[in-house]
Write a protein that holds these residues in place. Structure first.
Motif, PDB file in Angstrom:
ATOM      1  N   ALA A 194       0.715  -1.326   0.095  1.00 31.86           N
ATOM      2  CA  ALA A 194       0.024  -0.041   0.025  1.00 31.86           C
ATOM      3  C   ALA A 194       0.817   1.293   0.006  1.00 31.86           C
ATOM      4  O   ALA A 194       0.604   2.184  -0.637  1.00 31.86           O
ATOM      5  N   LEU A 239      -7.074   3.793  -5.050  1.00 31.87           N
ATOM      6  CA  LEU A 239      -6.191   4.351  -5.974  1.00 31.87           C
ATOM      7  C   LEU A 239      -6.470   4.162  -7.242  1.00 31.87           C
ATOM      8  O   LEU A 239      -5.987   4.732  -8.285  1.00 31.87           O
ATOM      9  N   ARG A 293     -13.729  -0.887  -8.814  1.00 36.21           N
ATOM     10  CA  ARG A 293     -12.209  -0.129  -9.094  1.00 36.21           C
ATOM     11  C   ARG A 293     -11.319  -1.514  -8.959  1.00 36.21           C
ATOM     12  O   ARG A 293     -10.147  -1.065  -9.513  1.00 36.21           O
ATOM     13  N   GLU A 347      -7.934   0.012   0.578  1.00 32.04           N
ATOM     14  CA  GLU A 347      -6.785   1.183   0.514  1.00 32.04           C
ATOM     15  C   GLU A 347      -6.159   1.104  -0.925  1.00 32.04           C
ATOM     16  O   GLU A 347      -5.967   2.164  -1.667  1.00 32.04           O
ATOM     17  N   LEU A 348      -6.212  -0.118  -1.613  1.00 34.24           N
ATOM     18  CA  LEU A 348      -5.623   0.099  -2.802  1.00 34.24           C
ATOM     19  C   LEU A 348      -6.494   0.221  -3.895  1.00 34.24           C
ATOM     20  O   LEU A 348      -6.188   1.001  -4.888  1.00 34.24           O
ATOM     21  N   GLY A 354       2.990   6.290  -6.288  1.00 28.04           N
ATOM     22  CA  GLY A 354       2.459   6.542  -7.484  1.00 28.04           C
ATOM     23  C   GLY A 354       3.446   5.774  -8.569  1.00 28.04           C
ATOM     24  O   GLY A 354       4.536   5.279  -8.351  1.00 28.04           O
ATOM     25  N   ALA A 414       2.356   1.615  -3.612  1.00 23.73           N
ATOM     26  CA  ALA A 414       1.164   2.049  -4.491  1.00 23.73           C
ATOM     27  C   ALA A 414       1.022   3.375  -4.164  1.00 23.73           C
ATOM     28  O   ALA A 414       0.633   3.946  -5.209  1.00 23.73           O
ATOM     29  N   ARG A 415       0.819   3.968  -2.902  1.00 27.79           N
ATOM     30  CA  ARG A 415       0.405   5.408  -2.884  1.00 27.79           C
ATOM     31  C   ARG A 415       1.733   6.398  -3.296  1.00 27.79           C
ATOM     32  O   ARG A 415       1.278   7.608  -3.778  1.00 27.79           O
ATOM     33  N   ARG A 456      -7.914   3.850 -11.117  1.00 26.48           N
ATOM     34  CA  ARG A 456      -8.561   4.938 -12.160  1.00 26.48           C
ATOM     35  C   ARG A 456      -8.653   4.057 -13.526  1.00 26.48           C
ATOM     36  O   ARG A 456      -7.682   3.277 -13.751  1.00 26.48           O
TER      37      ARG A 456
END
Length: 370
Positions: A137, A170, A199, A166-167, A143, A140-141, A172
């Motif tokens: 996580a 993120l 998602r 949480e994942l 980016g 992943a945050r 999209r």
């Protein structure tokens, strides 16, 4: 303790001396799967050319409904089936436009993903970052990824991913995409994806705890993510009738990730097994409770010295680290006691077809190891 051996009479009778504690590796098949297999054959000869009307019109939707109910998915149409998860992984990757593909994965992914990712790196078509499960996580945050791929339950250690939501936050449609490999989670852990269904992708199949064998992998594909996979077969264009002749169309739902003609017998087996479980009142929670009692019995009497890598884990297997793991596995197999090993980790798996007497026999076998 209740025994459910009567549901597995054919598999148990096929090797009556075998003590099978590898449900996490190759789950024994219940008798219902035999009924499903026969139904697939009989439909094939009875309906011949018209069998696909039954497969896609009745068996496929029944399988979708079972998976959707298990995972809390609001729309069964987001589900697509395939011979294996690797086929689905390739279709997902092909739908992402960037090259090289920037991938974040855990450092404990299964061999098919590990090998494919390494080959992509070798070919220069992907850049792969690998992180411990508890740092996924965080990474992943940070980016910079197109694809985040992580197992719900690590196949080697039994460690469980925390924080799917949480994942999912993120994810999209234009990236990143989050893919959860649920092969060791589906029908092993109670899993509710209702809050993240729009998602995340979710991959799993029938080979492990769904008890249906090979050939019945599935993908939940969130709407709007990957409308036109580059790896595609002619089944993916069904029902896209709005385009002019010669155009490459796609189904508007999960079937956009379909390939071509496939063997439907695994899906028949899956539906038959799920129908049987429903008739028996055996939910994932009920099966987990049975397994938990078996695991507790083994841990209470474990006669070997090894490091337990997944204490308190709801995973359906114990991961025991020892330099003797390979030797232990071989010695047990020589006595027709089936476990498996990953490097220096002996894995002992539990299933519905075992009871307290089986565990007592396993403890006796483990005590005889030198």
């Amino acid at each position: 303790m209740t025994s459910y051996k009567h549901l597995f009479q054919r598999a148990l009778a096929a090797a009556p001396e075998r003590l099978h504690f590898a449900a996490h590796s190759h789950h024994l098949w219940p008798d219902a799967s035999y009924v499903g297999q026969l139904a697939a054959w009989e439909d094939g000869v009875r309906l011949a050319d018209r069998k696909w009307e039954r497969v896609m019109g009745e068996i496929w939707p029944a399988a979708q409904a079972h998976v959707a109910a298990e995972l809390g998915l609001p729309d069964p149409g987001t589900l697509v089936f395939a011979p294996n998860t690797h086929t689905l992984l390739l279709a997902i990757a092909s739908a992402l436009p960037r090259r090289p593909l920037r991938i974040l994965a855990s450092d404990g992914e299964f061999h098919s993903f590990r090998r494919q990712a390494a080959r992509w790196e070798e070919a220069g078509t992907a850049i792969v970052e690998r992180a411990p499960l508890d740092r996924i996580a965080e990474r992943a945050r940070a980016g910079g990824h197109d694809l985040i791929f992580v197992s719900q339950v690590q196949f080697g250690t039994g460690h469980v991913l925390e924080g799917i939501a949480e994942l999912a936050a993120l994810a999209r449609p234009d990236g990143p995409w989050v893919v959860i490999d649920g092969y060791h989670g589906f029908m092993a852990l109670e899993t509710d994806l209702s809050a993240v269904a729009g998602r995340v992708f979710y991959l799993a199949g029938g080979y492990k705890y769904a008890m249906a064998g090979e050939g019945c992998a599935f993908l939940h594909a969130p709407p709007g993510f990957g409308p036109r996979p580059e790896v595609t077969g002619w089944y993916a264009e069904f029902e896209d009738l709005s385009l002019p002749p010669g155009s490459i169309g796609y189904a508007p739902d999960g079937r956009r990730f379909l390939g071509a003609t496939f063997d439907p017998s695994g899906i028949y087996r899956f539906v038959a097994v799920r129908d049987m479980l429903r008739q028996e009142g055996l939910t994932t929670a009920a099966i987990a409770a049975h397994v938990d009692s078996l695991r507790a019995q083994l841990l209470a009497g474990l006669p070997i010295a090894a490091e337990l890598l997944n204490p308190g884990s709801p995973a359906r297997f114990l991961a025991l680290r020892s330099p003797d793991a390979q030797r232990w596995k071989a010695a047990l197999e020589a006595e027709d006691v089936i476990t498996d090993v990953r490097g220096d980790v002996l894995r002992i798996g539990f299933g519905l077809y075992q009871d307290a007497r089986d565990v007592a026999q396993l403890i006796e076998a483990l005590a005889g190891l030198r």
